[in-house]
Design an enzyme around this catalytic site. Structure first.
Site, PDB file in Angstrom:
ATOM      1  N   ALA A   1      18.765  -8.527  -0.883  1.00 23.04           N
ATOM      2  CA  ALA A   1      18.917  -7.039  -0.639  1.00 23.04           C
ATOM      3  C   ALA A   1      18.782  -6.266  -2.038  1.00 23.04           C
ATOM      4  CB  ALA A   1      20.017  -6.798   0.147  1.00 23.04           C
TER       5      ALA A   1
ATOM      6  N   ASP B   1      15.691 -14.775  -5.120  1.00 19.16           N
ATOM      7  CA  ASP B   1      14.840 -14.436  -6.371  1.00 19.16           C
ATOM      8  C   ASP B   1      14.605 -15.750  -7.190  1.00 19.16           C
ATOM      9  OD1 ASP B   1      17.242 -14.851  -7.501  1.00 19.16           O
ATOM     10  OD2 ASP B   1      17.274 -13.219  -8.879  1.00 19.16           O
TER      11      ASP B   1
ATOM     12  N   GLY C   1      27.066  -6.496  -3.988  1.00 19.41           N
ATOM     13  CA  GLY C   1      27.200  -7.711  -4.661  1.00 19.41           C
ATOM     14  C   GLY C   1      26.859  -8.759  -3.661  1.00 19.41           C
TER      15      GLY C   1
ATOM     16  N   SER D   1     -41.445  -7.252  -8.701  1.00 18.14           N
ATOM     17  CA  SER D   1     -40.379  -6.523  -9.491  1.00 18.14           C
ATOM     18  C   SER D   1     -40.177  -5.060  -9.269  1.00 18.14           C
ATOM     19  CB  SER D   1     -40.647  -7.026 -11.028  1.00 18.14           C
ATOM     20  OG  SER D   1     -40.381  -8.304 -11.240  1.00 18.14           O
TER      21      SER D   1
ATOM     22  N   ARG E   1      17.154  -5.008 -13.421  1.00 16.58           N
ATOM     23  CA  ARG E   1      16.618  -5.456 -14.734  1.00 16.58           C
ATOM     24  C   ARG E   1      15.222  -5.515 -15.175  1.00 16.58           C
ATOM     25  NH1 ARG E   1      21.256 -10.039 -14.157  1.00 16.58           N
ATOM     26  NH2 ARG E   1      20.885  -9.384 -12.096  1.00 16.58           N
TER      27      ARG E   1
ATOM     28  N   GLU F   1      31.199 -15.510 -14.634  1.00 12.25           N
ATOM     29  CA  GLU F   1      30.287 -14.580 -14.771  1.00 12.25           C
ATOM     30  C   GLU F   1      29.851 -14.658 -16.558  1.00 12.25           C
ATOM     31  OE1 GLU F   1      27.478 -13.833 -12.547  1.00 12.25           O
ATOM     32  OE2 GLU F   1      28.717 -15.283 -11.753  1.00 12.25           O
TER      33      GLU F   1
END
Ligand code: UD1
Ligand code: CA
Length: 438
Positions: free
Chosen positions: A26, A119, A95, A424, A31, A173
């Site tokens: 979602a 991802d 989040g 041709s 970034r 984190e």
């Protein structure tokens, strides 16, 4: 019928655990600085999310796969709907913990949920299955998949209780990590197995006291720990499979890994690919044995190439079927076309959709074709445009021949029968038919 099977399963001592897979997809992907949602960026010729779904679908049926969508939900849904998975809308993206809150109702009927990141496309079926089995064997409330990375920056770090067992104290984190914690190379992959009842009994204890003011799924490790629930870690021995794509450079790296893996797989099957780092071959492409692919070739979409072919440098071939023994000389561009066995094409031929080149035929330099049939053994070797044209067998099309298929309003057909010789610099104004042997 239904009654009998229900009886059987309730009498069986080893009851099957009901397992769902939730894929978090979602997020916006801030970034990447992109107008497109992150999970629709492509690696290996298809959206990142499509790889994750394809792998998940080898573990559980699509009806048990729940893709959590939110940012540009309609576009993401449309891109992967054909896979048959379920969708959950996380209207506001607050989040990864919040994403799982949105899935509560859908996941309630299950005992275990495996959470994947939309991802991170390199995750394998074997590792998902191992994670699920490890979680069940440990009777844990939460099991996270970890990996040792040489460069762990940007990832959450795993804080173990001790070096002796798999128990986890917390996940920290990057932004909240202390200097010694940043030195930890064991990272949280963003893949987890949860006991569904334990997850939803405690998910309400997540807070947003962090750098992004978000509900972090990673905080479930500490939340469950405080409630005396078991939180453990399983480390993969193939760290590359957990790599995510927060930055453009990471997407390009994932793409390169997938492309190289595809080349190695083809080489295992008997195809020679020189300088594979320079070739771009999509995952659905098929190639027969003893075919040689030269440097800087792109094979896209559902392209299928036979045996004993040679595809020379700088050709871009999309959704095209090529028979055995075909030579494609340098610099050709092809879309949605067919080339029969032993034909030669190029250098610098452009086959637009619907070009059908016959057995042993020759298409030469600076020849453009569209919706044509070139018969067995026929030749169009130099500086020619052939559109909406049917050409029989053994025909010679001279240099500079042009079919004028368009009168400004409509397209018209040119028919050139077997054995015709066209000199041709001829201009054939369609509709026109040139009879056999002329
Ligand atoms: C996350 C983990 C981090 C881990 C890393 C592994 C958290 C807080 N951190 O960080 O510990 O090392 O993955 O790759 O979970 N998403 C939603 N809804 C949201 C937010 C995100 O569905 O509200 C989705 C995203 O689309 C993405 C996935 O969740 O597919 C992970 O989110 P992302 O922002 O990439 O997390 P990381 O910062 O990489
Ligand atoms: Ca990520």
């Amino acid at each position: 019928m239904a009654k009998t099977s229900a009886k059987k399963s309730s009498s069986s001592s080893r009851r099957e655990t009901r397992v769902a897979i939730a894929i978090m997809a979602a997020g916006k992907g801030t970034r990447l600085k992109s107008k497109h949602p992150k999970v629709l960026h492509e690696v290996g010729g298809k959206p990142i999310l499509s790889h994750v779904i394809a792998t998940a679908a080898k573990v559980v049926p699509p009806k048990d796969i729940f893709v959590i969508i939110g940012h540009e939900a309609d576009r993401v849904r449309a891109a992967v709907a054909s896979s048959g998975v379920q969708f959950i809308v996380q209207a506001e993206q607050r989040g990864t913990g919040h994403a799982l809150m949105a899935a509560q109702e859908a996941l309630a009927p299950y005992e275990q949920v495996i959470v994947l990141s939309g991802d991170a496309p390199l995750i394998t079926v074997e590792t998902i299955q191992k994670l699920s089995a490890f979680h069940a064997a440990q009777k844990a409330a939460m099991t996270l998949l970890s990996a040792d990375l040489d460069d762990p920056s940007g990832y959450g770090r795993v804080i173990r209780k001790s070096t002796k067992n798999a128990d986890v104290h917390a996940i920290v984190e990057e932004k909240a990590a202390s200097a010694p914690q940043k030195k930890i190379r064991e990272i949280n992959s963003g893949f987890y197995a949860f006991s569904v009842p334990a997850l939803y009994k405690h998910i309400g204890s997540l807070g947003t006291d962090n750098a992004h003011r978000e509900y972090y799924l990673t905080d479930m490790a500490a939340v469950l720990g405080r409630s005396k629930q078991k939180v453990v870690v399983m480390k993969t021995s193939h760290p590359a499979e957990v790599l995510g794509s927060n930055k453009r450079s990471e997407i390009v790296d994932l793409d390169a890994r997938l492309r190289l893996a595809k080349c190695l797989e083809l080489m295992e099957e008997g195809v020679t690919i020189f300088y594979p780092q320079t070739c771009v071959i999509d995952s659905d492409v098929e190639i027969g044995t003893d075919t040689v692919i030269e440097p800087f070739v792109q094979l896209r979409g559902k392209t299928k190439i036979g045996s004993d072919c040679r595809i020379r440098s700088y050709s871009v071939i999309n959704n095209t079927e090529i028979g055995d023994g075909v030579v494609v000389l340098p610099g050709c561009v092809m879309d949605d076309s067919r080339i029969a066995r032993n034909a030669t094409v190029g250098p610098y031929s452009r086959l637009r959709p619907g070009s059908d080149i016959g057995e042993g035929a020759h298409l030469g330099n600076f020849v453009e074709t569209k919706k044509i049939k070139l018969g067995k053994g026929s030749k169009a070797n130099h500086l020619t445009y052939l559109g909406d044209t049917e050409i029989g067998e053994g025909v010679n099309v001279g240099a500079g021949t042009i079919t004028c298929n368009y009168d400004g309003n409509a397209k018209h057909k040119t028919i050139i029968e077997d054995g015709v010789f066209i000199g041709s610099d001829s201009t054939l104004v369609a509709p026109v038919r040139i009879g056999r042997g002329a």
